[in-house]
Design a protein around this motif. Structure first.
Motif, PDB file in Angstrom:
ATOM      1  N   SER A  49       3.192  -7.973  14.403  1.00  0.00           N
ATOM      2  CA  SER A  49       4.082  -7.596  13.504  1.00  0.00           C
ATOM      3  C   SER A  49       4.444  -6.226  13.287  1.00  0.00           C
ATOM      4  CB  SER A  49       3.740  -8.500  12.043  1.00  0.00           C
ATOM      5  OG  SER A  49       3.443  -9.642  12.491  1.00  0.00           O
ATOM      6  N   LEU A  50       3.435  -5.400  13.291  1.00  0.00           N
ATOM      7  CA  LEU A  50       3.790  -3.885  13.029  1.00  0.00           C
ATOM      8  C   LEU A  50       4.939  -3.593  14.116  1.00  0.00           C
ATOM      9  CD1 LEU A  50       3.117  -1.322  12.097  1.00  0.00           C
ATOM     10  CD2 LEU A  50       1.345  -0.944  13.470  1.00  0.00           C
ATOM     11  N   PHE A  55       1.928  -3.297   5.101  1.00  0.00           N
ATOM     12  CA  PHE A  55       0.993  -4.312   5.282  1.00  0.00           C
ATOM     13  C   PHE A  55       0.432  -4.542   6.570  1.00  0.00           C
ATOM     14  CE2 PHE A  55      -0.006  -8.939   6.095  1.00  0.00           C
ATOM     15  CZ  PHE A  55      -0.923  -9.262   5.255  1.00  0.00           C
ATOM     16  N   ASN A  56       1.401  -4.671   7.570  1.00  0.00           N
ATOM     17  CA  ASN A  56       0.750  -4.913   9.085  1.00  0.00           C
ATOM     18  C   ASN A  56       0.178  -3.522   9.479  1.00  0.00           C
ATOM     19  OD1 ASN A  56       1.677  -7.673   9.648  1.00  0.00           O
ATOM     20  ND2 ASN A  56       3.690  -6.868   8.777  1.00  0.00           N
ATOM     21  N   GLY A  57       0.592  -2.253   9.209  1.00  0.00           N
ATOM     22  CA  GLY A  57       0.451  -1.113   9.556  1.00  0.00           C
ATOM     23  C   GLY A  57      -1.252  -0.752   9.119  1.00  0.00           C
ATOM     24  N   GLY A  58      -1.329  -1.185   7.815  1.00  0.00           N
ATOM     25  CA  GLY A  58      -2.526  -1.069   7.199  1.00  0.00           C
ATOM     26  C   GLY A  58      -3.594  -2.067   7.849  1.00  0.00           C
ATOM     27  N   GLY A  59      -3.166  -3.514   8.083  1.00  0.00           N
ATOM     28  CA  GLY A  59      -3.954  -4.061   8.838  1.00  0.00           C
ATOM     29  C   GLY A  59      -4.574  -3.875  10.070  1.00  0.00           C
ATOM     30  N   HIS A  60      -3.699  -3.234  10.932  1.00  0.00           N
ATOM     31  CA  HIS A  60      -3.928  -2.425  12.240  1.00  0.00           C
ATOM     32  C   HIS A  60      -4.976  -1.487  11.892  1.00  0.00           C
ATOM     33  CE1 HIS A  60      -3.953  -1.541  16.169  1.00  0.00           C
ATOM     34  NE2 HIS A  60      -3.156  -0.467  16.207  1.00  0.00           N
ATOM     35  N   ALA A 102     -14.266   3.032  -3.189  1.00  0.00           N
ATOM     36  CA  ALA A 102     -13.033   2.591  -3.525  1.00  0.00           C
ATOM     37  C   ALA A 102     -12.534   1.254  -3.085  1.00  0.00           C
ATOM     38  CB  ALA A 102     -11.929   3.696  -3.296  1.00  0.00           C
ATOM     39  N   THR A 103     -11.625   0.660  -3.688  1.00  0.00           N
ATOM     40  CA  THR A 103     -11.041  -0.588  -3.414  1.00  0.00           C
ATOM     41  C   THR A 103      -9.771  -0.361  -3.110  1.00  0.00           C
ATOM     42  OG1 THR A 103     -10.459  -1.414  -5.570  1.00  0.00           O
ATOM     43  CG2 THR A 103     -12.694  -1.727  -4.568  1.00  0.00           C
ATOM     44  N   CYS A 104      -9.030  -1.404  -2.061  1.00  0.00           N
ATOM     45  CA  CYS A 104      -7.824  -1.413  -1.785  1.00  0.00           C
ATOM     46  C   CYS A 104      -7.243  -2.843  -1.663  1.00  0.00           C
ATOM     47  CB  CYS A 104      -7.321  -0.775  -0.697  1.00  0.00           C
ATOM     48  SG  CYS A 104      -7.401   1.253  -0.529  1.00  0.00           S
ATOM     49  N   SER A 105      -6.113  -3.329  -2.293  1.00  0.00           N
ATOM     50  CA  SER A 105      -5.913  -4.627  -2.477  1.00  0.00           C
ATOM     51  C   SER A 105      -4.965  -4.800  -1.057  1.00  0.00           C
ATOM     52  CB  SER A 105      -4.706  -4.860  -3.287  1.00  0.00           C
ATOM     53  OG  SER A 105      -5.429  -4.719  -4.645  1.00  0.00           O
ATOM     54  N   ASN A 106      -4.995  -6.282  -0.768  1.00  0.00           N
ATOM     55  CA  ASN A 106      -4.371  -6.807   0.664  1.00  0.00           C
ATOM     56  C   ASN A 106      -4.898  -5.940   1.747  1.00  0.00           C
ATOM     57  OD1 ASN A 106      -2.968  -8.774  -0.988  1.00  0.00           O
ATOM     58  ND2 ASN A 106      -1.644  -6.994  -1.646  1.00  0.00           N
ATOM     59  N   GLN A 107      -3.714  -5.340   2.467  1.00  0.00           N
ATOM     60  CA  GLN A 107      -4.226  -4.612   3.726  1.00  0.00           C
ATOM     61  C   GLN A 107      -3.720  -2.895   3.444  1.00  0.00           C
ATOM     62  OE1 GLN A 107      -6.000  -5.270   6.018  1.00  0.00           O
ATOM     63  NE2 GLN A 107      -5.978  -7.453   6.058  1.00  0.00           N
ATOM     64  N   ASP A 108      -3.616  -2.665   2.167  1.00  0.00           N
ATOM     65  CA  ASP A 108      -3.436  -1.017   2.017  1.00  0.00           C
ATOM     66  C   ASP A 108      -4.281  -0.299   2.541  1.00  0.00           C
ATOM     67  OD1 ASP A 108      -1.241  -2.242   0.224  1.00  0.00           O
ATOM     68  OD2 ASP A 108      -2.197  -1.560  -1.600  1.00  0.00           O
ATOM     69  N   PRO A 109      -3.941   0.570   3.368  1.00  0.00           N
ATOM     70  CA  PRO A 109      -4.952   1.497   3.897  1.00  0.00           C
ATOM     71  C   PRO A 109      -5.123   2.565   3.027  1.00  0.00           C
ATOM     72  CG  PRO A 109      -2.593   2.090   4.585  1.00  0.00           C
ATOM     73  CD  PRO A 109      -2.509   0.773   3.801  1.00  0.00           C
ATOM     74  N   LEU A 110      -6.562   2.895   3.236  1.00  0.00           N
ATOM     75  CA  LEU A 110      -7.249   3.844   2.176  1.00  0.00           C
ATOM     76  C   LEU A 110      -6.718   5.381   2.030  1.00  0.00           C
ATOM     77  CD1 LEU A 110      -9.629   3.909   0.132  1.00  0.00           C
ATOM     78  CD2 LEU A 110     -11.158   5.121   2.170  1.00  0.00           C
ATOM     79  N   GLU A 111      -6.565   5.760   3.200  1.00  0.00           N
ATOM     80  CA  GLU A 111      -6.090   7.332   3.207  1.00  0.00           C
ATOM     81  C   GLU A 111      -4.515   7.447   2.404  1.00  0.00           C
ATOM     82  OE1 GLU A 111      -6.518  11.620   5.485  1.00  0.00           O
ATOM     83  OE2 GLU A 111      -6.877   9.581   6.629  1.00  0.00           O
TER      84      GLU A 111
END
Length: 216
Positions: free
Chosen positions: A56-57, A85-90, A156-165
Motif C-alpha cells: 500500500s505504501l 499510515f502505511n509508511g508508519g506501518g512499514h 511514549a505511545t502512538c495511535s494506529n501506525q503513526d511512526p514515533l520520530e
C-alpha cells in the motif's frame, strides 16, 4: 527494505529511477519466538500485515508522485494519510522484527546505565512500558524512545501506525505492537498477558545499538 532513488543518465536526459520498498526478511524462523508468540501469528503478521503496508505504501507513493508531476495539490494532500499510515506501518514493523530475539536477555552496559538514570531501575522501565501498552485504547504502539535534545529516554505511545520520530521527535529504540493482529490468535483479549510475556523475547542488544547510533 526502504525505497531509494538512483540516477540513470541517458544521452539527452537524467532519469530518476524509483526503487520500491520491500518486505524485510526476519532474522529468525517464524517458530523461533514460541511459546511467547506462535509461528502462526508471526507468519501472518509478517507475510500478510507487514506486506500489506509495504504494498500500500508503494501504491500511495506512485499516486503521490503522479499527482506531483501534474501539480495536483488536492490529490497530494488526500494521499498524505495513506502515506503516514502505511509508511508508519512499514517503519514500525521493520524495527519490531529486530527488537525480537529468541535468546531474550536483559539490558547491559550503557543502555542499562541510561535506563537506571532515567527510570531508577530496569523493573521500573518494564512496569512503565507494560502499563502504557496495556492501557492504550484501541490500536497502536508503546515505545521506548530517545530524546536527542535532552539526552534522555522516554516512554511514549502512538495511535494506529503513526511512526514515533515524525510524531514525537523521539528516536525509536523499542516498540511494543498492541494491534490485536499481533497477539489475538494466541492471547485472545488478554493483552496484559501478551505484554508481560513479550519481555522474554526482547533483543536488548538491538535496543542498545539503536541508542548508541542515536547518540552519535
Amino acid at each position: 527494505m526502504f525505497r531509494t532513488l538512483s540516477q540513470r543518465v541517458w544521452p539527452s536526459r537524467t532519469v530518476l529511477v524509483r526503487e520500491k520498498h520491500t518486505l524485510p526478511d526476519l532474522p529468525y524462523d517464524y517458530n523461533a519466538l514460541e511459546p511467547v508468540i506462535s509461528a502462526e501469528i508471526m507468519q501472518l503478521h509478517h507475510q500478510k500485515h507487514h506486506q500489506t503496508y509495504v504494498t500500500s505504501l508503494n501504491q500511495a507513493e506512485e499516486k503521490f508522485l503522479e499527482a506531483k508531476e501534474k501539480n495536483d495539490l488536492k490529490t497530494m494532500i488526500a494521499l498524505t494519510s495513506q502515506l503516514r499510515f502505511n509508511g508508519g506501518g512499514h517503519i514500525n514493523h521493520s524495527i519490531l522484527w529486530q527488537n525480537f530475539s529468541p535468546k531474550g536477555g536483559e539490558p547491559e552496559g550503557d543502555l542499562l546505565k541510561a535506563i537506571e538514570a532515567n527510570f531508577g531501575s530496569f523493573d521500573t522501565l518494564k512496569n512503565g512500558l507494560s502499563s502504557s501498552a496495556v492501557s492504550l485504547q484501541g490500536s497502536g504502539w508503546t515505545w521506548l524512545g530517545y530524546n536527542k535534545s535532552t539526552n534522555s529516554l522516554a516512554i511514549a505511545t502512538c495511535s494506529n501506525q503513526d511512526p514515533l520520530e515524525p510524531t514525537t521527535g523521539l528516536v525509536p529504540l523499542l516498540g511494543i505492537d498492541v494491534w490485536e493482529h499481533a497477539y489475538y490468535l494466541q492471547y485472545k483479549n488478554v493483552r496484559a498477558d501478551y505484554v508481560k510475556n513479550v519481555f522474554k523475547i526482547i533483543n536488548w542488544k538491538d535496543v542498545a545499538t539503536r541508542l548508541a547510533t542515536a547518540r552519535q
